[in-house]
Design an enzyme around this catalytic site. Structure first.
Site, PDB file in Angstrom:
ATOM      1  N   SER A 139       0.838  -1.193   0.000  1.00  0.00           N
ATOM      2  CA  SER A 139       0.000   0.000   0.000  1.00  0.00           C
ATOM      3  C   SER A 139       0.873   1.244   0.000  1.00  0.00           C
ATOM      4  O   SER A 139       2.033   1.208   0.424  1.00  0.00           O
ATOM      5  CB  SER A 139      -0.893  -0.002   1.250  1.00  0.00           C
ATOM      6  OG  SER A 139      -1.528   1.248   1.441  1.00  0.00           O
ATOM      7  N   TYR A 152      -2.084  -0.460  10.389  1.00  0.00           N
ATOM      8  CA  TYR A 152      -2.113  -0.757   8.957  1.00  0.00           C
ATOM      9  C   TYR A 152      -0.809  -0.320   8.288  1.00  0.00           C
ATOM     10  O   TYR A 152      -0.189  -1.093   7.539  1.00  0.00           O
ATOM     11  CB  TYR A 152      -3.305  -0.071   8.305  1.00  0.00           C
ATOM     12  CG  TYR A 152      -3.485  -0.431   6.849  1.00  0.00           C
ATOM     13  CD1 TYR A 152      -4.092  -1.635   6.483  1.00  0.00           C
ATOM     14  CD2 TYR A 152      -3.053   0.424   5.836  1.00  0.00           C
ATOM     15  CE1 TYR A 152      -4.254  -1.971   5.154  1.00  0.00           C
ATOM     16  CE2 TYR A 152      -3.216   0.091   4.502  1.00  0.00           C
ATOM     17  CZ  TYR A 152      -3.812  -1.111   4.166  1.00  0.00           C
ATOM     18  OH  TYR A 152      -3.962  -1.448   2.834  1.00  0.00           O
ATOM     19  N   LYS A 156       2.035  -2.908   6.492  1.00  0.00           N
ATOM     20  CA  LYS A 156       2.445  -2.820   5.094  1.00  0.00           C
ATOM     21  C   LYS A 156       3.919  -2.446   4.954  1.00  0.00           C
ATOM     22  O   LYS A 156       4.607  -2.919   4.039  1.00  0.00           O
ATOM     23  CB  LYS A 156       1.560  -1.818   4.350  1.00  0.00           C
ATOM     24  CG  LYS A 156       0.099  -2.249   4.236  1.00  0.00           C
ATOM     25  CD  LYS A 156      -0.049  -3.590   3.511  1.00  0.00           C
ATOM     26  CE  LYS A 156      -1.513  -3.929   3.249  1.00  0.00           C
ATOM     27  NZ  LYS A 156      -1.674  -5.223   2.527  1.00  0.00           N
TER      28      LYS A 156
END
Length: 247
Positions: A139, A152, A156
């Site tokens: 991402s 998150y 990533k």
């Protein structure tokens, strides 16, 4: 301009392959001649995919399961020529309020699972002399900090580093490992989550090209990294973010 790839005779496993970006990847690969193995928890969604593309083999499995469970589900299908570690989740919390349960869930699905899956697939590639390609779905959140994305972003960013380690260790066996790092992708869920102009506006202002990604933008990048067209590319992160991470 439409880009086409030929994966005739190639066996490729796609996790989270029954919905969203994973569904688009599964369909494009099937149209390109690949023997697609779509792994997901949702048996109904997998059946709908197989009804449309009978050549797709469904594998009902949870990527957060123990490695022995995943190995058992994959055992009849080895070796693969390619793997797309696409399955992922997002639970948005600010750093001050991040709770342990949410952190564990995100790290399990977004980081532990791709490492486990890639290890299982790569081991069989090496045993069978397959010079394969692995694409991990990362991402833009791995490249720049984003508010309310503490776990998150961390998952990533960890996946990007894990990818570089895999590329370094497995390169001698001819296995390439890369990430694709998209911005917001306008799947059905993406449209629902980012239809609010007040929410989307500040992020769009940071994207030089001025718009979010369509599923095809991400899928084409994944197929490129799976294909022989990227035969000397490994350990790389490919942003599909309209210039966000470079801005």
């Amino acid at each position: 301009m439409s880009v086409s790839f030929d994966f005739t005779g190639k066996k490729i496993l796609v996790t989270g392959g029954s919905q969203g970006i994973g569904l688009d990847i599964s369909k494009r690969l099937a149209k390109s001649g690949a023997r697609v193995y779509a792994l997901a928890r949702n048996e109904t969604a997998l059946k709908a995919l197989v009804d449309e593309f009978p050549t797709v083999t469904p594998i009902v499995c949870d990527v957060s399961a123990k490695s022995a469970v995943i190995e058992k589900a994959l055992k009849p299908h080895h070796p693969f020529d390619g793997l797309v570690n696409n399955a992922g989740i997002a639970i948005l919390q600010p750093a001050l309020d991040a709770d342990q349960e949410s952190i564990d869930k995100i790290l399990t699905v977004n980081l532990r699972a791709p490492i486990v899956l890639a290890g299982i697939i790569a081991k069989e590639m090496i045993s069978n002399g397959v010079k394969g390609s692995i694409v991990n779905m990362s991402s833009q959140a791995s490249l720049r900090p984003i508010d309310d994305h503490i776990a998150y972003c961390s998952s990533k960013a960890g996946l990007d580093m894990a990818t570089r380690v895999m590329a370094r260790e497995w390169g001698k066996s001819g296995i390439r490992v890369n990430t694709v790092n998209p911005t917001v992708v306008l799947t059905e869920m993406g449209k629902k989550n980012w239809s609010d102009k007040d929410k989307a506006g500040p992020l769009l202002q940071q994207i030089p090209l001025g718009h979010f990604a369509e599923p095809n933008d991400v899928t084409s990048s994944v197929l490129f990294l799976l294909s022989d067209s990227s035969s000397l590319t490994t350990g790389s992160a490919l942003p599909v973010d309209g210039g966000y991470s470079a801005n």
